[in-house]
Design a protein around this motif. Structure first.
Motif, PDB file in Angstrom:
ATOM      1  N   ILE A 138       0.865  -1.173   0.000  1.00 57.08           N
ATOM      2  CA  ILE A 138       0.000   0.000   0.000  1.00 57.08           C
ATOM      3  C   ILE A 138       0.906   1.228   0.000  1.00 57.08           C
ATOM      4  CG2 ILE A 138      -1.733   1.322   1.264  1.00 57.08           C
ATOM      5  CD1 ILE A 138      -2.714  -1.285   2.488  1.00 57.08           C
ATOM      6  N   THR A 139       0.729   2.079  -0.998  1.00 57.58           N
ATOM      7  CA  THR A 139       1.551   3.290  -1.105  1.00 57.58           C
ATOM      8  C   THR A 139       0.670   4.521  -0.910  1.00 57.58           C
ATOM      9  OG1 THR A 139       3.074   2.223  -2.646  1.00 57.58           O
ATOM     10  CG2 THR A 139       3.105   4.634  -2.550  1.00 57.58           C
ATOM     11  N   VAL A 140       1.058   5.376   0.017  1.00 54.35           N
ATOM     12  CA  VAL A 140       0.322   6.605   0.318  1.00 54.35           C
ATOM     13  C   VAL A 140       1.266   7.788   0.134  1.00 54.35           C
ATOM     14  CG1 VAL A 140      -0.946   7.902   2.059  1.00 54.35           C
ATOM     15  CG2 VAL A 140      -1.160   5.401   1.969  1.00 54.35           C
ATOM     16  N   THR A 141       0.815   8.794  -0.599  1.00 46.86           N
ATOM     17  CA  THR A 141       1.608  10.009  -0.806  1.00 46.86           C
ATOM     18  C   THR A 141       0.955  11.166  -0.069  1.00 46.86           C
ATOM     19  OG1 THR A 141       2.322   9.262  -3.000  1.00 46.86           O
ATOM     20  CG2 THR A 141       2.561  11.606  -2.506  1.00 46.86           C
ATOM     21  N   CYS A 142       1.725  11.842   0.775  1.00 48.91           N
ATOM     22  CA  CYS A 142       1.200  12.993   1.520  1.00 48.91           C
ATOM     23  C   CYS A 142       0.935  14.136   0.549  1.00 48.91           C
ATOM     24  CB  CYS A 142       2.202  13.428   2.584  1.00 48.91           C
ATOM     25  SG  CYS A 142       1.693  14.911   3.492  1.00 48.91           S
ATOM     26  N   GLU A 143      -0.275  14.678   0.582  1.00 46.43           N
ATOM     27  CA  GLU A 143      -0.628  15.779  -0.323  1.00 46.43           C
ATOM     28  C   GLU A 143       0.154  17.047  -0.026  1.00 46.43           C
ATOM     29  OE1 GLU A 143      -4.898  15.570   0.529  1.00 46.43           O
ATOM     30  OE2 GLU A 143      -5.201  15.203  -1.616  1.00 46.43           O
ATOM     31  N   PHE A 144       0.584  17.205   1.210  1.00 45.95           N
ATOM     32  CA  PHE A 144       1.284  18.425   1.591  1.00 45.95           C
ATOM     33  C   PHE A 144       2.755  18.395   1.186  1.00 45.95           C
ATOM     34  CE2 PHE A 144      -2.331  18.603   4.518  1.00 45.95           C
ATOM     35  CZ  PHE A 144      -2.684  19.935   4.440  1.00 45.95           C
ATOM     36  N   CYS A 145       3.476  17.350   1.586  1.00 42.80           N
ATOM     37  CA  CYS A 145       4.927  17.348   1.379  1.00 42.80           C
ATOM     38  C   CYS A 145       5.385  16.381   0.295  1.00 42.80           C
ATOM     39  CB  CYS A 145       5.650  17.040   2.688  1.00 42.80           C
ATOM     40  SG  CYS A 145       5.415  15.338   3.278  1.00 42.80           S
ATOM     41  N   SER A 146       4.459  15.605  -0.283  1.00 43.21           N
ATOM     42  CA  SER A 146       4.752  14.661  -1.366  1.00 43.21           C
ATOM     43  C   SER A 146       5.598  13.474  -0.912  1.00 43.21           C
ATOM     44  CB  SER A 146       5.446  15.354  -2.546  1.00 43.21           C
ATOM     45  OG  SER A 146       4.630  16.376  -3.072  1.00 43.21           O
ATOM     46  N   ARG A 147       5.779  13.304   0.373  1.00 40.68           N
ATOM     47  CA  ARG A 147       6.522  12.142   0.858  1.00 40.68           C
ATOM     48  C   ARG A 147       5.682  10.883   0.667  1.00 40.68           C
ATOM     49  NH1 ARG A 147       8.779  11.132   7.064  1.00 40.68           N
ATOM     50  NH2 ARG A 147       9.632   9.056   6.678  1.00 40.68           N
ATOM     51  N   LYS A 148       6.337   9.809   0.216  1.00 39.01           N
ATOM     52  CA  LYS A 148       5.635   8.545  -0.025  1.00 39.01           C
ATOM     53  C   LYS A 148       5.887   7.575   1.120  1.00 39.01           C
ATOM     54  CE  LYS A 148       5.394   8.665  -5.071  1.00 39.01           C
ATOM     55  NZ  LYS A 148       5.682   7.940  -6.327  1.00 39.01           N
ATOM     56  N   TYR A 149       4.823   6.919   1.541  1.00 43.05           N
ATOM     57  CA  TYR A 149       4.896   5.895   2.588  1.00 43.05           C
ATOM     58  C   TYR A 149       4.468   4.568   1.978  1.00 43.05           C
ATOM     59  CZ  TYR A 149       5.161   9.761   5.923  1.00 43.05           C
ATOM     60  OH  TYR A 149       5.539  10.891   6.615  1.00 43.05           O
ATOM     61  N   THR A 150       5.305   3.549   2.163  1.00 39.14           N
ATOM     62  CA  THR A 150       4.992   2.217   1.649  1.00 39.14           C
ATOM     63  C   THR A 150       4.790   1.278   2.826  1.00 39.14           C
ATOM     64  OG1 THR A 150       6.319   2.609  -0.337  1.00 39.14           O
ATOM     65  CG2 THR A 150       5.767   0.329   0.176  1.00 39.14           C
ATOM     66  N   LEU A 151       3.621   0.648   2.860  1.00 37.07           N
ATOM     67  CA  LEU A 151       3.280  -0.237   3.967  1.00 37.07           C
ATOM     68  C   LEU A 151       2.859  -1.598   3.426  1.00 37.07           C
ATOM     69  CD1 LEU A 151       1.710   2.795   4.534  1.00 37.07           C
ATOM     70  CD2 LEU A 151       1.890   1.827   6.826  1.00 37.07           C
ATOM     71  N   SER A 152       3.119  -2.625   4.214  1.00 38.97           N
ATOM     72  CA  SER A 152       2.677  -3.965   3.844  1.00 38.97           C
ATOM     73  C   SER A 152       1.246  -4.160   4.331  1.00 38.97           C
ATOM     74  CB  SER A 152       3.588  -5.021   4.471  1.00 38.97           C
ATOM     75  OG  SER A 152       3.430  -5.020   5.887  1.00 38.97           O
ATOM     76  N   PRO A 153       0.490  -5.064   3.700  1.00 40.91           N
ATOM     77  CA  PRO A 153      -0.879  -5.327   4.171  1.00 40.91           C
ATOM     78  C   PRO A 153      -0.938  -5.693   5.651  1.00 40.91           C
ATOM     79  CG  PRO A 153      -0.550  -6.303   2.019  1.00 40.91           C
ATOM     80  CD  PRO A 153       0.798  -5.790   2.467  1.00 40.91           C
ATOM     81  N   SER A 154       0.072  -6.411   6.127  1.00 35.42           N
ATOM     82  CA  SER A 154       0.049  -6.818   7.539  1.00 35.42           C
ATOM     83  C   SER A 154       0.191  -5.617   8.475  1.00 35.42           C
ATOM     84  CB  SER A 154       1.173  -7.824   7.818  1.00 35.42           C
ATOM     85  OG  SER A 154       2.439  -7.245   7.528  1.00 35.42           O
ATOM     86  N   ASP A 155       0.843  -4.532   7.975  1.00 27.55           N
ATOM     87  CA  ASP A 155       0.999  -3.329   8.807  1.00 27.55           C
ATOM     88  C   ASP A 155      -0.355  -2.727   9.188  1.00 27.55           C
ATOM     89  OD1 ASP A 155       3.776  -3.412   8.772  1.00 27.55           O
ATOM     90  OD2 ASP A 155       3.941  -2.156   6.981  1.00 27.55           O
ATOM     91  N   VAL A 156      -1.337  -2.900   8.285  1.00 27.56           N
ATOM     92  CA  VAL A 156      -2.646  -2.308   8.527  1.00 27.56           C
ATOM     93  C   VAL A 156      -3.689  -3.358   8.882  1.00 27.56           C
ATOM     94  CG1 VAL A 156      -2.208  -0.280   7.115  1.00 27.56           C
ATOM     95  CG2 VAL A 156      -3.180  -2.322   6.051  1.00 27.56           C
ATOM     96  N   GLY A 157      -3.220  -4.538   9.292  1.00 27.64           N
ATOM     97  CA  GLY A 157      -4.142  -5.566   9.788  1.00 27.64           C
ATOM     98  C   GLY A 157      -4.799  -6.416   8.735  1.00 27.64           C
ATOM     99  N   ILE A 158      -4.191  -6.485   7.524  1.00 21.23           N
ATOM    100  CA  ILE A 158      -4.747  -7.357   6.480  1.00 21.23           C
ATOM    101  C   ILE A 158      -3.953  -8.647   6.475  1.00 21.23           C
ATOM    102  CG2 ILE A 158      -5.192  -7.643   4.017  1.00 21.23           C
ATOM    103  CD1 ILE A 158      -5.342  -4.635   3.771  1.00 21.23           C
ATOM    104  N   SER A 159      -4.626  -9.775   6.688  1.00 17.56           N
ATOM    105  CA  SER A 159      -3.949 -11.064   6.720  1.00 17.56           C
ATOM    106  C   SER A 159      -3.731 -11.584   5.306  1.00 17.56           C
ATOM    107  CB  SER A 159      -4.773 -12.080   7.514  1.00 17.56           C
ATOM    108  OG  SER A 159      -6.042 -12.263   6.893  1.00 17.56           O
ATOM    109  N   ASP A 160      -2.855 -12.546   5.140  1.00 17.89           N
ATOM    110  CA  ASP A 160      -2.569 -13.131   3.831  1.00 17.89           C
ATOM    111  C   ASP A 160      -3.695 -14.011   3.315  1.00 17.89           C
ATOM    112  OD1 ASP A 160      -0.105 -11.935   3.832  1.00 17.89           O
ATOM    113  OD2 ASP A 160       0.904 -13.636   4.770  1.00 17.89           O
ATOM    114  N   SER A 161      -4.544 -14.459   4.197  1.00 20.57           N
ATOM    115  CA  SER A 161      -5.624 -15.364   3.779  1.00 20.57           C
ATOM    116  C   SER A 161      -6.707 -14.604   3.042  1.00 20.57           C
ATOM    117  CB  SER A 161      -6.211 -16.045   5.008  1.00 20.57           C
ATOM    118  OG  SER A 161      -6.669 -15.091   5.939  1.00 20.57           O
TER     119      SER A 161
END
Length: 320
Positions: free
Chosen positions: A297-320
């Motif tokens: 999951i990639t999120v770009t901050c609208e203010f500073c344009s910094r990109k954050y890359t997170l894995s599904p598990s970081d946000v509570g999404i399981s592999d199943s």
């Protein structure tokens, strides 16, 4: 000793005219905000005006809190958002329609914004209530919108001046360049409140063609406004003119006194923790839809344009 001209807010008082105010001069901070997004020049100019206005208003906060200016309108620039977090942090972005912008014959701020509204929000944080003032945008400039805000919400006679431009070095447009912005806010605050004369509100059941007579201004306020009108745009953004020098030019005959200034810096509030908190507010299905082809999951901050890359598990999404 003169204060630094760049990225600085300077409060002042002119006792002879019963006015108080602030001067803001923005250099590297506004240049960083505008260049990060590579906006078209006309968009940069409008957003720069909004940033200068926000810093002028937000720097009046007597508490640690956040002042936000936001526009929503039907113009080619349909949204501006500026955050000022007391005492010194600012961030901003603009949303615009490039195709409409290219077709527009006018670059006046009012025409670019169109019709909609401008909201100014004070968030003191914690358990304290937020305060919001809203004024219409009707093809008018940000200066005019600010004047209307103070007339209807604060009922304090106020005059605002804003200026934004690119400063070029070297061989003209082919050399180096940097954005600069400046602003001046003056308010009439006499000890005797009855000296402030405001126009009556238009009665809702009055005939449509009724013209409300303007209230007569106090002589001191009339003089203060006349002096402010003499300011040239370049004086508000010229790095060789310190804020103290500008104020002396304007008010030396009436005696101007300056107070301790405050620095300003461009600084975004985004962080990995804030992004995680935002993503976890969505449903599981919505979060699954955010996963890209690369499995992240990639999120770009609208203010500073910094990109954050997170894995599904970081946000509570399981592999199943």
């Amino acid at each position: 000793m003169l204060e630094s001209t760049d990225d600085h807010i300077l409060p002042f008082q002119v006792e002879g005219l019963d006015v108080r105010g602030r001067v803001v001069r923005l250099g590297p901070s506004i240049d960083s905000v505008l260049n990060r997004h590579d906006y078209p020049p006309v968009v940069s100019k409008v957003l720069g005006e909004a940033v200068a206005l926000t810093v002028l208003l937000g720097s009046s906060l007597k508490i640690d809190g956040r002042f936000q200016l936001q526009t929503r309108s039907n113009g080619a620039i349909d949204m501006l958002v500026v955050d000022f977090e007391a005492p010194d942090r600012l961030r901003a972005y603009a949303r615009y329609d490039a195709d409409r912008l290219a077709e527009m014959p006018s670059v006046a701020t009012g025409d670019l914004l169109g019709h909609g509204h401008l909201a100014m929000t004070i968030d003191a944080g914690g358990d304290m209530n937020r305060y919001q003032g809203v004024v219409p945008l009707e093809g008018n400039s940000l200066e005019e919108a600010a004047h209307q805000y103070f007339r209807q919400s604060e009922q304090i006679p106020t005059r605002v001046r804003l200026a934004v431009a690119e400063a070029f070095g070297g061989n003209g447009s082919g050399g180096s360049h940097a954005w600069r912005a400046g602003g001046l806010l003056v308010q009439f605050l006499p000890a005797a409140g009855e000296r402030i004369r405001t126009q009556d509100l238009h009665p809702g059941d009055a005939p449509e063609d009724l013209v409300m007579p303007p209230a007569d201004d106090d002589d001191a306020w009339t003089e203060a406004q006349a002096l402010v009108e003499t300011i040239e745009d370049h004086e508000l953004i010229d790095p060789t003119i310190a804020s103290e020098q500008l104020l002396f030019r304007l008010f030396h005959e009436r005696g101007v006194r300056v107070f301790n200034g405050q620095g300003v810096r461009e600084s975004c509030r985004c962080s990995q923790e804030r992004i995680l908190g935002m993503l976890k507010s969505f449903s599981d299905e919505e979060r699954r839809d955010m996963v890209g082809d690369d499995g992240a999951i990639t999120v770009t901050c609208e203010f500073c344009s910094r990109k954050y890359t997170l894995s599904p598990s970081d946000v509570g999404i399981s592999d199943s």
